[in-house]
Design a protein around this motif. Structure first.
Motif, PDB file in Angstrom:
ATOM      1  N   PRO A  79       0.767  -1.246   0.000  1.00  0.00           N
ATOM      2  CA  PRO A  79       0.000   0.000   0.000  1.00  0.00           C
ATOM      3  C   PRO A  79       0.795   1.291   0.000  1.00  0.00           C
ATOM      4  CG  PRO A  79       0.006  -0.980   2.195  1.00  0.00           C
ATOM      5  CD  PRO A  79       0.687  -1.960   1.291  1.00  0.00           C
ATOM      6  N   SER A  80       2.128   1.245   0.134  1.00  0.00           N
ATOM      7  CA  SER A  80       2.876   2.498   0.214  1.00  0.00           C
ATOM      8  C   SER A  80       4.281   2.324  -0.353  1.00  0.00           C
ATOM      9  CB  SER A  80       2.965   2.981   1.667  1.00  0.00           C
ATOM     10  OG  SER A  80       3.867   2.165   2.399  1.00  0.00           O
ATOM     11  N   LEU A  81       4.901   3.457  -0.691  1.00  0.00           N
ATOM     12  CA  LEU A  81       6.291   3.439  -1.145  1.00  0.00           C
ATOM     13  C   LEU A  81       7.217   2.968  -0.031  1.00  0.00           C
ATOM     14  CD1 LEU A  81       7.888   4.233  -3.793  1.00  0.00           C
ATOM     15  CD2 LEU A  81       5.469   4.810  -3.830  1.00  0.00           C
ATOM     16  N   TYR A  82       6.873   3.276   1.215  1.00  0.00           N
ATOM     17  CA  TYR A  82       7.671   2.777   2.334  1.00  0.00           C
ATOM     18  C   TYR A  82       7.733   1.256   2.293  1.00  0.00           C
ATOM     19  CZ  TYR A  82       9.324   1.963   7.100  1.00  0.00           C
ATOM     20  OH  TYR A  82      10.058   1.549   8.179  1.00  0.00           O
ATOM     21  N   ASP A  83       6.589   0.612   2.036  1.00  0.00           N
ATOM     22  CA  ASP A  83       6.549  -0.845   1.971  1.00  0.00           C
ATOM     23  C   ASP A  83       7.401  -1.365   0.811  1.00  0.00           C
ATOM     24  OD1 ASP A  83       4.648  -1.523   4.132  1.00  0.00           O
ATOM     25  OD2 ASP A  83       3.264  -0.346   2.923  1.00  0.00           O
ATOM     26  N   ILE A  84       7.437  -0.621  -0.297  1.00  0.00           N
ATOM     27  CA  ILE A  84       8.269  -1.047  -1.426  1.00  0.00           C
ATOM     28  C   ILE A  84       9.746  -0.931  -1.076  1.00  0.00           C
ATOM     29  CG2 ILE A  84       8.942  -0.477  -3.788  1.00  0.00           C
ATOM     30  CD1 ILE A  84       6.021   0.164  -4.354  1.00  0.00           C
ATOM     31  N   ALA A  85      10.141   0.161  -0.417  1.00  0.00           N
ATOM     32  CA  ALA A  85      11.533   0.277   0.022  1.00  0.00           C
ATOM     33  C   ALA A  85      11.889  -0.871   0.964  1.00  0.00           C
ATOM     34  CB  ALA A  85      11.756   1.624   0.711  1.00  0.00           C
ATOM     35  N   GLU A  86      10.953  -1.249   1.817  1.00  0.00           N
ATOM     36  CA  GLU A  86      11.183  -2.363   2.736  1.00  0.00           C
ATOM     37  C   GLU A  86      11.322  -3.674   1.963  1.00  0.00           C
ATOM     38  OE1 GLU A  86       9.533  -3.027   7.163  1.00  0.00           O
ATOM     39  OE2 GLU A  86       8.003  -3.176   5.591  1.00  0.00           O
ATOM     40  N   LEU A  87      10.502  -3.865   0.928  1.00  0.00           N
ATOM     41  CA  LEU A  87      10.620  -5.055   0.081  1.00  0.00           C
ATOM     42  C   LEU A  87      11.992  -5.123  -0.578  1.00  0.00           C
ATOM     43  CD1 LEU A  87       7.288  -5.401  -1.956  1.00  0.00           C
ATOM     44  CD2 LEU A  87       8.215  -7.035  -0.309  1.00  0.00           C
ATOM     45  N   VAL A  88      12.417  -4.005  -1.175  1.00  0.00           N
ATOM     46  CA  VAL A  88      13.714  -3.971  -1.862  1.00  0.00           C
ATOM     47  C   VAL A  88      14.838  -4.282  -0.883  1.00  0.00           C
ATOM     48  CG1 VAL A  88      15.357  -2.504  -3.103  1.00  0.00           C
ATOM     49  CG2 VAL A  88      12.916  -2.406  -3.668  1.00  0.00           C
ATOM     50  N   GLY A  89      14.805  -3.656   0.291  1.00  0.00           N
ATOM     51  CA  GLY A  89      15.828  -3.909   1.292  1.00  0.00           C
ATOM     52  C   GLY A  89      15.850  -5.365   1.736  1.00  0.00           C
ATOM     53  N   GLY A  90      14.666  -5.960   1.913  1.00  0.00           N
ATOM     54  CA  GLY A  90      14.595  -7.358   2.332  1.00  0.00           C
ATOM     55  C   GLY A  90      15.136  -8.302   1.272  1.00  0.00           C
ATOM     56  N   ILE A  91      14.772  -8.061   0.004  1.00  0.00           N
ATOM     57  CA  ILE A  91      15.265  -8.924  -1.075  1.00  0.00           C
ATOM     58  C   ILE A  91      16.770  -8.736  -1.247  1.00  0.00           C
ATOM     59  CG2 ILE A  91      15.146  -9.354  -3.554  1.00  0.00           C
ATOM     60  CD1 ILE A  91      12.164  -8.713  -3.418  1.00  0.00           C
ATOM     61  N   LEU A  92      17.260  -7.509  -1.089  1.00  0.00           N
ATOM     62  CA  LEU A  92      18.698  -7.273  -1.180  1.00  0.00           C
ATOM     63  C   LEU A  92      19.450  -8.097  -0.131  1.00  0.00           C
ATOM     64  CD1 LEU A  92      21.198  -5.785  -2.192  1.00  0.00           C
ATOM     65  CD2 LEU A  92      20.542  -3.836  -0.758  1.00  0.00           C
ATOM     66  N   ARG A  93      18.966  -8.080   1.110  1.00  0.00           N
ATOM     67  CA  ARG A  93      19.611  -8.890   2.151  1.00  0.00           C
ATOM     68  C   ARG A  93      19.528 -10.381   1.817  1.00  0.00           C
ATOM     69  NH1 ARG A  93      17.060  -4.984   5.464  1.00  0.00           N
ATOM     70  NH2 ARG A  93      15.266  -6.384   5.754  1.00  0.00           N
ATOM     71  N   GLU A  94      18.382 -10.799   1.279  1.00  0.00           N
ATOM     72  CA  GLU A  94      18.189 -12.204   0.907  1.00  0.00           C
ATOM     73  C   GLU A  94      19.206 -12.638  -0.148  1.00  0.00           C
ATOM     74  OE1 GLU A  94      14.779 -14.639  -1.599  1.00  0.00           O
ATOM     75  OE2 GLU A  94      14.175 -12.921  -0.366  1.00  0.00           O
ATOM     76  N   VAL A  95      19.404 -11.805  -1.167  1.00  0.00           N
ATOM     77  CA  VAL A  95      20.337 -12.148  -2.247  1.00  0.00           C
ATOM     78  C   VAL A  95      21.767 -12.198  -1.728  1.00  0.00           C
ATOM     79  CG1 VAL A  95      21.339 -11.300  -4.410  1.00  0.00           C
ATOM     80  CG2 VAL A  95      18.855 -11.301  -4.097  1.00  0.00           C
ATOM     81  N   ILE A  96      22.150 -11.226  -0.925  1.00  0.00           N
ATOM     82  CA  ILE A  96      23.521 -11.198  -0.409  1.00  0.00           C
ATOM     83  C   ILE A  96      23.765 -12.377   0.530  1.00  0.00           C
ATOM     84  CG2 ILE A  96      25.122  -9.911   1.046  1.00  0.00           C
ATOM     85  CD1 ILE A  96      24.054  -7.351  -0.234  1.00  0.00           C
ATOM     86  N   ASP A  97      22.783 -12.711   1.371  1.00  0.00           N
ATOM     87  CA  ASP A  97      22.930 -13.871   2.250  1.00  0.00           C
ATOM     88  C   ASP A  97      23.045 -15.157   1.427  1.00  0.00           C
ATOM     89  OD1 ASP A  97      22.831 -12.253   4.453  1.00  0.00           O
ATOM     90  OD2 ASP A  97      20.724 -12.675   4.927  1.00  0.00           O
ATOM     91  N   ARG A  98      22.287 -15.238   0.360  1.00  0.00           N
ATOM     92  CA  ARG A  98      22.340 -16.430  -0.510  1.00  0.00           C
ATOM     93  C   ARG A  98      23.726 -16.626  -1.107  1.00  0.00           C
ATOM     94  NH1 ARG A  98      19.478 -15.518  -6.008  1.00  0.00           N
ATOM     95  NH2 ARG A  98      21.516 -14.537  -6.343  1.00  0.00           N
ATOM     96  N   ASP A  99      24.362 -15.502  -1.462  1.00  0.00           N
ATOM     97  CA  ASP A  99      25.672 -15.565  -2.114  1.00  0.00           C
ATOM     98  C   ASP A  99      26.830 -15.416  -1.134  1.00  0.00           C
ATOM     99  OD1 ASP A  99      24.278 -15.784  -4.479  1.00  0.00           O
ATOM    100  OD2 ASP A  99      24.390 -13.635  -4.927  1.00  0.00           O
TER     101      ASP A  99
END
Length: 240
Positions: A79-99
């Motif tokens: 529902p908000s741009l804040y939530d999208i920034a949170e999504l991007v940050g979460g996926i970024l951490r996920e990708v870095i942890d994966r690698d």
């Protein structure tokens, strides 16, 4: 290296990014760094990236994949741009942890993102997502963010940009910022992605590709160079 700049202003937003990626002088390529996610009349989201290319591509691919797969929370339904920034940050951490197991190779997997746009029901917003996945939001007092090779283009933006600056003037400032950066750093180069967004329009059509043949960009950079030389020649005589 790369250079991206975004501004959240009274009239709307501007976004600009170069497209050069390099891993040394023998490995230079072109990759788009400005990406749009849209739901007509409801949201327009722009994401720009800098840093490790494999990381940024993985983050963007997962954002698209989860929207296609209709995950419970994805970039086209939160529902908000804040939530999208949170999504991007979460996926970024996920990708870095994966690698993470590959970090022994000495490769820096870090990436930064600029996340901006508008979702119906709130004003335009702009976030800077750091490599750790945390983020900050642009304000009236600090209406712009840069990522990548920012130091050469920062002085002109600091002198010119404030929240009330008209969009067209802000875009000229951003393009001059890119010209200064390109002249001083070979790792940033044309073509550029440039986009102007009018607040409450949910219209991404003012999106332009600027290469070395673009007439206005050539006119602007020549006028800026001539103006700087004229100003320098008009400075007071040296008195020490």
């Amino acid at each position: 290296m790369t250079y991206c700049v975004a501004m959240r202003l009274e009239q709307g937003m501007i976004f600009a990014a170069d497209s050069r990626t390099n891993a040394g002088v023998d490995h230079i390529a072109t990759f788009r760094k400005l990406h749009r996610f849209e739901v007509e009349g409801e949201r327009l989201v722009v994401i720009m990236s800098a840093g490790n290319l494999a990381t940024t591509q993985s983050v963007l691919s997962l954002l698209r994949q989860r929207a296609r797969d209709a995950a419970p929370k994805h970039i086209l339904n939160v529902p908000s741009l804040y939530d999208i920034a949170e999504l991007v940050g979460g996926i970024l951490r996920e990708v870095i942890d994966r690698d993470a197991g590959q970090r022994q190779s000495g490769v820096d997997f870090g990436s930064s993102f600029l996340v901006g746009g508008q979702i119906r029901g709130e004003a335009p917003r702009l976030f800077h997502v750091y490599p750790a996945g945390n983020f900050i939001e642009a304000t009236v007092d600090t209406p712009y963010f840069q990522i990548g090779e920012s130091k050469y283009g920062k002085p002109i933006i600091d002198r010119v940009v404030d929240f009330r600056l008209p969009l067209e003037q802000a875009m000229k400032c951003a393009l001059i910022s890119f010209d200064s950066t390109i002249r001083s750093n070979l790792s940033v180069g044309l073509p550029l992605d440039a986009m102007l967004y009018d607040a409450d329009s949910f219209d991404g059509s003012r999106h332009y590709n600027i290469d070395e043949h673009h007439a206005f960009y050539r006119e602007l950079r020549e006028a800026w160079s001539d103006g700087l030389r004229d100003t320098f020649r008009s400075l007071p005589p040296l008195r020490l």
